[in-house]
Design a protein around this motif. Structure first.
Motif, PDB file in Angstrom:
ATOM      1  N   PHE A   1       3.871  -6.939   8.801  1.00 51.59           N
ATOM      2  CA  PHE A   1       5.281  -7.003   8.434  1.00 51.59           C
ATOM      3  C   PHE A   1       6.121  -6.393   9.559  1.00 51.59           C
ATOM      4  N   THR A   2       7.222  -7.047   9.861  1.00 55.35           N
ATOM      5  CA  THR A   2       8.119  -6.580  10.914  1.00 55.35           C
ATOM      6  C   THR A   2       9.514  -6.414  10.321  1.00 55.35           C
ATOM      7  N   PRO A   3      10.114  -5.222  10.515  1.00 53.41           N
ATOM      8  CA  PRO A   3      11.459  -5.014   9.960  1.00 53.41           C
ATOM      9  C   PRO A   3      12.488  -5.889  10.680  1.00 53.41           C
TER      10      PRO A   3
ATOM     11  N   LYS B   1       0.840  -1.202   0.000  1.00 49.03           N
ATOM     12  CA  LYS B   1       0.000   0.000   0.000  1.00 49.03           C
ATOM     13  C   LYS B   1       0.874   1.250   0.000  1.00 49.03           C
ATOM     14  N   GLU B   2       0.280   2.360  -0.354  1.00 49.32           N
ATOM     15  CA  GLU B   2       1.019   3.611  -0.598  1.00 49.32           C
ATOM     16  C   GLU B   2       1.950   4.036   0.538  1.00 49.32           C
ATOM     17  N   ASN B   3       1.511   3.995   1.774  1.00 50.65           N
ATOM     18  CA  ASN B   3       2.334   4.496   2.875  1.00 50.65           C
ATOM     19  C   ASN B   3       3.035   3.400   3.668  1.00 50.65           C
ATOM     20  N   GLU B   4       3.051   2.187   3.173  1.00 44.83           N
ATOM     21  CA  GLU B   4       3.709   1.092   3.883  1.00 44.83           C
ATOM     22  C   GLU B   4       5.199   1.071   3.547  1.00 44.83           C
ATOM     23  N   GLN B   5       5.984   0.760   4.548  1.00 45.24           N
ATOM     24  CA  GLN B   5       7.423   0.576   4.382  1.00 45.24           C
ATOM     25  C   GLN B   5       7.716  -0.909   4.557  1.00 45.24           C
ATOM     26  N   ILE B   6       8.011  -1.570   3.469  1.00 44.96           N
ATOM     27  CA  ILE B   6       8.304  -3.004   3.492  1.00 44.96           C
ATOM     28  C   ILE B   6       9.508  -3.233   2.597  1.00 44.96           C
ATOM     29  N   GLY B   7      10.427  -4.065   3.050  1.00 44.93           N
ATOM     30  CA  GLY B   7      11.610  -4.340   2.247  1.00 44.93           C
ATOM     31  C   GLY B   7      12.144  -5.733   2.495  1.00 44.93           C
ATOM     32  N   PRO B   8      13.157  -6.120   1.737  1.00 41.37           N
ATOM     33  CA  PRO B   8      13.778  -7.428   1.933  1.00 41.37           C
ATOM     34  C   PRO B   8      14.247  -7.600   3.367  1.00 41.37           C
TER      35      PRO B   8
END
Length: 141
Positions: free
Chosen positions: A55-57, A34-41
């Protein structure tokens, strides 16, 4: 085109821009970010019973060497702050411009900042960031 998280074994493996069509990423579970979500590898990915994702960093673990370098850097920054505070307080004394404080209060602050700066100078001279950083007098109360 949208951004998708590619998930395998409850872990975000990659994030890609994709139109969401075709079977390009069949070996992954895909999640449209979604637009304001921060998700990465490296993020963990959990799907609840209702089908909602969370999701958990990843946690960052620093080595002892990295911690020591960070401590030395912090000590130098704190030394610079202490010097600036001492100089500002000395100007107040020189100018006799005490406003809301007494001369004694200002001199006590100068002594506290000076003691802290001396401890920081000693810490920096030893160059052993594995030791605990000196603490300001106000932090010891």
């Amino acid at each position: 085109m949208s951004t998708y998280a590619l998930i395998k074994d409850e872990m975000v493996v990659n994030v890609v821009v994709w139109d969401g069509e075709g079977q390009m990423f069949d070996s992954f579970t895909t999640y449209e970010v979604k637009e304001n979500e921060q998700i990465g590898p490296g993020f963990s990915a959990k799907k609840d019973k209702k089908g909602s994702w969370s999701f958990t960093p990843p946690s960052v673990v620093m080595t002892d060497e990295e911690i020591a370098l960070a401590n030395i850097s912090t000590a130098q920054s704190e030394y610079d702050v202490a010097t600036a505070n001492i100089n500002a307080l000395r100007q107040i004394v020189e100018d006799g411009d005490y406003e809301d404080s007494s001369e004694e209060e200002i001199k006590n602050l100068i002594n506290e900042w000076t003691s802290y700066r001396i401890a920081l100078r000693s810490y920096l001279k030893a160059a052993d960031g594995s030791k605990e950083l000196p603490r300001k007098a106000e932090d010891n109360n």
